[in-house]
Design a protein around this motif. Structure first.
Motif, mmCIF file in Angstrom:
data_model
loop_
_atom_site.group_PDB
_atom_site.id
_atom_site.type_symbol
_atom_site.label_atom_id
_atom_site.label_comp_id
_atom_site.label_asym_id
_atom_site.label_seq_id
_atom_site.Cartn_x
_atom_site.Cartn_y
_atom_site.Cartn_z
ATOM 1 N N LEU A 105 102.675 42.785 -4.391
ATOM 2 C CA LEU A 105 103.219 41.811 -3.467
ATOM 3 C C LEU A 105 103.531 42.397 -2.093
ATOM 4 N N SER A 106 103.030 43.574 -1.811
ATOM 5 C CA SER A 106 103.295 44.206 -0.517
ATOM 6 C C SER A 106 102.619 43.417 0.608
ATOM 7 N N LYS A 107 103.203 43.487 1.782
ATOM 8 C CA LYS A 107 102.659 42.797 2.946
ATOM 9 C C LYS A 107 101.237 43.255 3.255
ATOM 10 N N GLU A 108 100.959 44.538 3.104
ATOM 11 C CA GLU A 108 99.630 45.059 3.405
ATOM 12 C C GLU A 108 98.553 44.452 2.517
ATOM 13 N N THR A 109 98.924 44.022 1.326
ATOM 14 C CA THR A 109 97.970 43.435 0.392
ATOM 15 C C THR A 109 97.881 41.916 0.544
ATOM 16 N N GLN A 110 99.002 41.264 0.771
ATOM 17 C CA GLN A 110 99.042 39.801 0.737
ATOM 18 C C GLN A 110 98.887 39.123 2.094
ATOM 19 N N VAL A 111 99.236 39.795 3.182
ATOM 20 C CA VAL A 111 99.192 39.183 4.505
ATOM 21 C C VAL A 111 98.348 40.060 5.432
ATOM 22 N N THR A 112 97.275 39.500 5.928
ATOM 23 C CA THR A 112 96.404 40.273 6.810
ATOM 24 C C THR A 112 96.255 39.515 8.119
ATOM 25 N N ILE A 113 96.895 40.024 9.165
ATOM 26 C CA ILE A 113 96.825 39.359 10.461
ATOM 27 C C ILE A 113 96.285 40.279 11.549
ATOM 28 N N ILE A 114 96.044 41.515 11.210
ATOM 29 C CA ILE A 114 95.572 42.472 12.205
ATOM 30 C C ILE A 114 94.068 42.317 12.381
ATOM 31 N N ARG A 115 93.629 42.091 13.597
ATOM 32 C CA ARG A 115 92.212 41.945 13.885
ATOM 33 C C ARG A 115 91.529 43.293 13.693
ATOM 34 N N SER A 116 90.664 43.355 12.706
ATOM 35 C CA SER A 116 89.986 44.606 12.376
ATOM 36 C C SER A 116 88.775 44.853 13.263
ATOM 37 N N LYS A 117 87.958 43.808 13.473
ATOM 38 C CA LYS A 117 86.763 43.950 14.303
ATOM 39 C C LYS A 117 86.180 42.580 14.573
ATOM 40 N N ARG A 118 85.227 42.520 15.517
ATOM 41 C CA ARG A 118 84.532 41.263 15.794
ATOM 42 C C ARG A 118 83.758 40.879 14.540
ATOM 43 N N ILE A 119 83.794 39.613 14.235
ATOM 44 C CA ILE A 119 83.167 39.175 12.990
ATOM 45 C C ILE A 119 81.652 39.302 13.036
ATOM 46 N N ASP A 120 81.053 39.217 14.217
ATOM 47 C CA ASP A 120 79.588 39.346 14.269
ATOM 48 C C ASP A 120 79.112 40.777 14.034
ATOM 49 N N ASP A 121 80.049 41.729 13.986
ATOM 50 C CA ASP A 121 79.704 43.107 13.623
ATOM 51 C C ASP A 121 79.726 43.328 12.112
ATOM 52 N N TRP A 122 80.115 42.307 11.363
ATOM 53 C CA TRP A 122 80.230 42.398 9.907
ATOM 54 C C TRP A 122 78.896 41.982 9.292
ATOM 55 N N GLU A 123 78.260 42.849 8.562
ATOM 56 C CA GLU A 123 76.898 42.634 8.053
ATOM 57 C C GLU A 123 76.718 41.302 7.301
ATOM 58 N N PRO A 124 77.634 40.851 6.442
ATOM 59 C CA PRO A 124 77.404 39.590 5.716
ATOM 60 C C PRO A 124 77.591 38.315 6.557
ATOM 61 N N TRP A 125 78.141 38.433 7.771
ATOM 62 C CA TRP A 125 78.503 37.248 8.538
ATOM 63 C C TRP A 125 77.363 36.242 8.744
ATOM 64 N N PRO A 126 76.146 36.645 9.067
ATOM 65 C CA PRO A 126 75.084 35.645 9.229
ATOM 66 C C PRO A 126 74.841 34.810 7.955
ATOM 67 N N ARG A 127 75.097 35.369 6.801
ATOM 68 C CA ARG A 127 74.944 34.614 5.545
ATOM 69 C C ARG A 127 76.183 33.772 5.241
ATOM 70 N N LEU A 128 77.351 34.240 5.655
ATOM 71 C CA LEU A 128 78.610 33.558 5.323
ATOM 72 C C LEU A 128 78.988 32.474 6.323
ATOM 73 N N TYR A 129 78.615 32.646 7.579
ATOM 74 C CA TYR A 129 78.999 31.668 8.601
ATOM 75 C C TYR A 129 78.576 30.241 8.237
ATOM 76 N N PRO A 130 77.352 29.996 7.787
ATOM 77 C CA PRO A 130 76.988 28.617 7.424
ATOM 78 C C PRO A 130 77.871 28.047 6.305
ATOM 79 N N LYS A 131 78.290 28.878 5.376
ATOM 80 C CA LYS A 131 79.170 28.421 4.293
ATOM 81 C C LYS A 131 80.550 28.054 4.848
ATOM 82 N N CYS A 132 81.070 28.875 5.752
ATOM 83 C CA CYS A 132 82.379 28.601 6.361
ATOM 84 C C CYS A 132 82.313 27.324 7.197
ATOM 85 N N LYS A 133 81.266 27.210 7.989
ATOM 86 C CA LYS A 133 81.065 26.031 8.838
ATOM 87 C C LYS A 133 80.999 24.768 7.989
ATOM 88 N N SER A 134 80.255 24.813 6.918
ATOM 89 C CA SER A 134 80.095 23.665 6.039
ATOM 90 C C SER A 134 81.413 23.260 5.381
#
Length: 156
Positions: free
Chosen positions: A23-52
Motif C-alpha cells: 500500500l505504499s505511495k510509490e506502488t499505488q500512486v504514480t503522478i511523476i511524469r517519467s517520459k513522453r509517451i511517444d517514446d514508449w515502444e508499445p504506444w502505437p499499438r496501445l493508443y488506438p485502444k485508449c482512444k476507443s
C-alpha cells in the motif's frame, strides 16, 4: 459533443511493480511524469485502444443524458488514466477533470504548451496553428441544455 484525444502525452511509470498487498505511495500512486509517451515502444499499438475506450465512455454518457449540451461553445481538457497489462490489455481507470498542466517556463522538458495550443487551434483556428497531434475520437449528440442546469464530466 466532439471528443478529441491527444497522441503525445506523458507516461508515468511506478518505480515499484504493483501489488495488492503493498500500500505504499510509490506502488499505488504514480503522478511523476517519467517520459513522453511517444517514446514508449508499445504506444502505437496501445493508443488506438485508449482512444476507443474514452470515446465509448463519452458516447454512452451523452446517449444516456449524463452529459448535456451547453448554450455556448467551449472546451475542456481532461486526462484519462489507464492500466496497461503485460499482455497489452488496456483498462480505463479514471478521468481527471483538473489535470496538472505545466508551463514551459517552469518545466522546460515536461510542459503542455503544444497540447494547449493544439486544443485552441481546434476551437479557434489561426494561420500557422496545428492540431496534428489531436484526433477526433467521437462525435455524438447529447441531451439539449436545460436552463440553469449543466452536467459535467465529474458526474460520470
Amino acid at each position: 459533443w466532439k471528443l478529441y484525444t491527444y497522441k503525445d502525452g506523458y507516461l508515468s511509470i511506478s518505480p515499484k511493480p504493483w501489488s495488492p498487498t503493498d500500500l505504499s505511495k510509490e506502488t499505488q500512486v504514480t503522478i511523476i511524469r517519467s517520459k513522453r509517451i511517444d517514446d514508449w515502444e508499445p504506444w502505437p499499438r496501445l493508443y488506438p485502444k485508449c482512444k476507443s475506450s474514452v470515446a465509448e465512455v463519452i458516447r454512452r454518457a451523452a446517449e444516456q443524458g449524463k452529459l448535456e449540451g451547453r448554450d455556448k461553445i467551449q472546451f475542456e481538457i481532461i486526462s484519462a488514466d489507464f492500466i496497461v497489462t503485460t499482455s497489452e490489455d488496456v483498462y480505463l481507470l479514471e478521468f481527471n477533470t483538473g489535470p496538472v498542466l505545466r508551463d514551459p517556463e517552469d518545466h522546460p522538458d515536461v510542459h503542455d504548451a503544444g497540447m494547449i495550443m493544439g486544443a485552441l487551434q481546434i476551437v479557434e483556428p489561426w494561420e500557422g496553428g496545428s492540431e496534428e497531434l489531436w484526433d477526433l475520437a467521437v462525435e455524438c449528440k447529447g441531451v439539449p441544455p436545460r436552463p440553469g442546469q449543466q452536467s459535467s464530466i465529474d458526474e460520470l
